[in-house]
Design a protein around this motif. Structure first.
Motif, mmCIF file in Angstrom:
data_model
loop_
_atom_site.group_PDB
_atom_site.id
_atom_site.type_symbol
_atom_site.label_atom_id
_atom_site.label_comp_id
_atom_site.label_asym_id
_atom_site.label_seq_id
_atom_site.Cartn_x
_atom_site.Cartn_y
_atom_site.Cartn_z
ATOM 1 N N GLN A 9 0.849 -1.185 0.000
ATOM 2 C CA GLN A 9 0.000 0.000 0.000
ATOM 3 C C GLN A 9 0.892 1.245 0.000
ATOM 4 O OE1 GLN A 9 -1.091 -2.567 2.603
ATOM 5 N NE2 GLN A 9 -1.905 -3.311 0.677
ATOM 6 N N VAL A 10 0.597 2.163 -0.913
ATOM 7 C CA VAL A 10 1.406 3.371 -1.093
ATOM 8 C C VAL A 10 0.637 4.564 -0.548
ATOM 9 C CG1 VAL A 10 2.570 4.851 -2.765
ATOM 10 C CG2 VAL A 10 2.450 2.370 -3.153
ATOM 11 N N GLN A 11 1.292 5.359 0.308
ATOM 12 C CA GLN A 11 0.642 6.528 0.903
ATOM 13 C C GLN A 11 0.500 7.648 -0.115
ATOM 14 O OE1 GLN A 11 2.501 7.956 4.458
ATOM 15 N NE2 GLN A 11 1.060 9.634 4.759
ATOM 16 N N LEU A 12 -0.594 8.415 0.019
ATOM 17 C CA LEU A 12 -0.825 9.574 -0.835
ATOM 18 C C LEU A 12 -0.581 10.844 -0.007
ATOM 19 C CD1 LEU A 12 -4.118 8.485 -2.636
ATOM 20 C CD2 LEU A 12 -1.771 8.379 -3.512
ATOM 21 N N PRO A 13 0.656 11.358 0.007
ATOM 22 C CA PRO A 13 0.951 12.547 0.806
ATOM 23 C C PRO A 13 0.190 13.752 0.246
ATOM 24 C CG PRO A 13 2.777 12.021 -0.664
ATOM 25 C CD PRO A 13 1.798 10.906 -0.781
ATOM 26 N N PRO A 14 -0.163 14.706 1.102
ATOM 27 C CA PRO A 14 0.171 14.830 2.530
ATOM 28 C C PRO A 14 -0.896 14.210 3.432
ATOM 29 C CG PRO A 14 -0.830 16.850 1.782
ATOM 30 C CD PRO A 14 -0.798 15.927 0.588
ATOM 31 N N THR A 15 -1.774 13.364 2.889
ATOM 32 C CA THR A 15 -2.861 12.771 3.668
ATOM 33 C C THR A 15 -2.435 11.417 4.221
ATOM 34 O OG1 THR A 15 -3.843 11.504 1.859
ATOM 35 C CG2 THR A 15 -4.419 13.826 1.990
ATOM 36 N N ASP A 16 -3.346 10.789 4.981
ATOM 37 C CA ASP A 16 -3.144 9.419 5.437
ATOM 38 C C ASP A 16 -3.805 8.418 4.501
ATOM 39 O OD1 ASP A 16 -1.650 10.041 7.679
ATOM 40 O OD2 ASP A 16 -3.433 10.398 8.915
ATOM 41 N N LEU A 17 -4.360 8.899 3.397
ATOM 42 C CA LEU A 17 -4.982 8.009 2.423
ATOM 43 C C LEU A 17 -3.919 7.189 1.713
ATOM 44 C CD1 LEU A 17 -7.605 10.468 0.879
ATOM 45 C CD2 LEU A 17 -7.920 8.831 2.750
ATOM 46 N N ALA A 18 -4.325 6.045 1.190
ATOM 47 C CA ALA A 18 -3.363 5.150 0.550
ATOM 48 C C ALA A 18 -4.002 4.464 -0.656
ATOM 49 C CB ALA A 18 -2.885 4.096 1.551
ATOM 50 N N ASN A 56 -9.270 4.253 4.948
ATOM 51 C CA ASN A 56 -8.339 5.150 4.268
ATOM 52 C C ASN A 56 -7.881 4.577 2.934
ATOM 53 O OD1 ASN A 56 -8.420 7.139 6.211
ATOM 54 N ND2 ASN A 56 -6.596 6.432 7.294
ATOM 55 N N LEU A 57 -7.633 3.275 2.919
ATOM 56 C CA LEU A 57 -7.191 2.635 1.681
ATOM 57 C C LEU A 57 -8.302 2.678 0.633
ATOM 58 C CD1 LEU A 57 -5.122 1.015 0.067
ATOM 59 C CD2 LEU A 57 -5.990 -1.063 1.154
ATOM 60 N N LEU A 58 -9.538 2.409 1.052
ATOM 61 C CA LEU A 58 -10.648 2.393 0.111
ATOM 62 C C LEU A 58 -10.905 3.779 -0.466
ATOM 63 C CD1 LEU A 58 -12.898 0.831 -1.265
ATOM 64 C CD2 LEU A 58 -14.308 1.155 0.776
ATOM 65 N N ILE A 59 -10.927 4.790 0.414
ATOM 66 C CA ILE A 59 -11.149 6.161 -0.063
ATOM 67 C C ILE A 59 -10.010 6.609 -0.970
ATOM 68 C CG2 ILE A 59 -11.357 8.581 0.639
ATOM 69 C CD1 ILE A 59 -12.696 7.591 3.211
ATOM 70 N N GLY A 60 -8.773 6.336 -0.534
ATOM 71 C CA GLY A 60 -7.622 6.711 -1.341
ATOM 72 C C GLY A 60 -7.602 6.022 -2.684
#
Length: 230
Positions: free
Chosen positions: A41-50, A193-197
């Motif tokens: 899982q890769v983070q989407l900066p600057p959020t905690d979404l992934a 967070n993963l689902l939303i991201g």
């Protein structure tokens, strides 16, 4: 385009457009690679979404299926999606075979950490392999269907091609995200967070990137087909 009516003495491969052959090879490779990359899982900066990293290979599957539908017909694109199960199945069976074969004495003695890491990752990825086909078949068939249904009077225009590709990809990838993330990771960790991201990333990439990739993919396939006729 009917690829089955070869002239006497002419092989089926000889009558298949070069662009189609290239995309068929890429398609098979991307179906397998998407499942392997999805473990991270890769983070989407600057959020905690992934997002799960398999989306990069999966977006290429969307591009290829739309390109094939545009140039060689919707029926052929649907058949390619269904046959995409074959490399997935073979890769899954080979993975189970390798996991159950004994490691070499050299690896056990000198590279035990590498062996443990390999087995941990690929033993854990079974849910990803199981979730992948369900999300894959629903979303890619939906992508081809929407892409075809949006065709109309401006089907041949570059802008029309790009708009159709963006809409079909965005809708089908949102559906894919819900199916895949739920089946692959629900119960292992909080997936919100993963689902939303995942949904946001796929929709944004579908609008910003996929139209240009499809446009370029169509142009590249046409160039390959013309070069084969020289």
């Amino acid at each position: 385009m009917d690829l089955t009516n070869a002239r006497p003495g002419q092989s089926a491969a000889a009558t298949t457009p070069r662009g189609l052959l290239v995309y068929l090879m890429l398609y098979g490779g991307m179906t397998v690679l998407a499942g392997v990359l999805a473990f991270k899982q890769v983070q989407l900066p600057p959020t905690d979404l992934a997002v799960e990293a398999g989306i990069f290979a999966f977006l290429l599957l969307v591009v290829i299926s739309s390109t094939v539908a545009q140039l060689y017909g919707t029926a052929l694109a649907k058949r390619i999606v269904w046959w995409g199960f074959l490399p997935l199945l073979i890769a899954s069976l080979l993975m189970q075979l390798v996991l159950n074969l004994p490691a070499s004495t050299e690896m056990v003695a000198g590279r035990a950490d590498d062996l443990a890491a390999f087995e941990r990752v690929h033993n854990t990825v079974w849910r990803v392999w199981a979730a992948g086909p369900a999300a894959y078949i629903v979303s890619l068939l939906l992508n081809v269907w929407i892409f075809d249904k949006l065709s109309g009077a401006r089907e041949g225009s570059q802008l029309g091609l790009m708009v159709r590709g963006a809409i079909a990809s965005a809708l089908s990838q949102a559906v894919d995200s819900v199916i895949f993330i739920t089946l692959a990771f629900y119960g292992l960790f909080p997936i919100t967070n993963l689902l939303i991201g995942q949904v946001i990333a796929k929709v944004v990439l579908s609008i910003v990137l996929v139209p240009f990739l499809i446009s370029g993919g169509v142009a590249f396939a046409r160039w390959l087909d013309r070069s084969a006729e020289r």
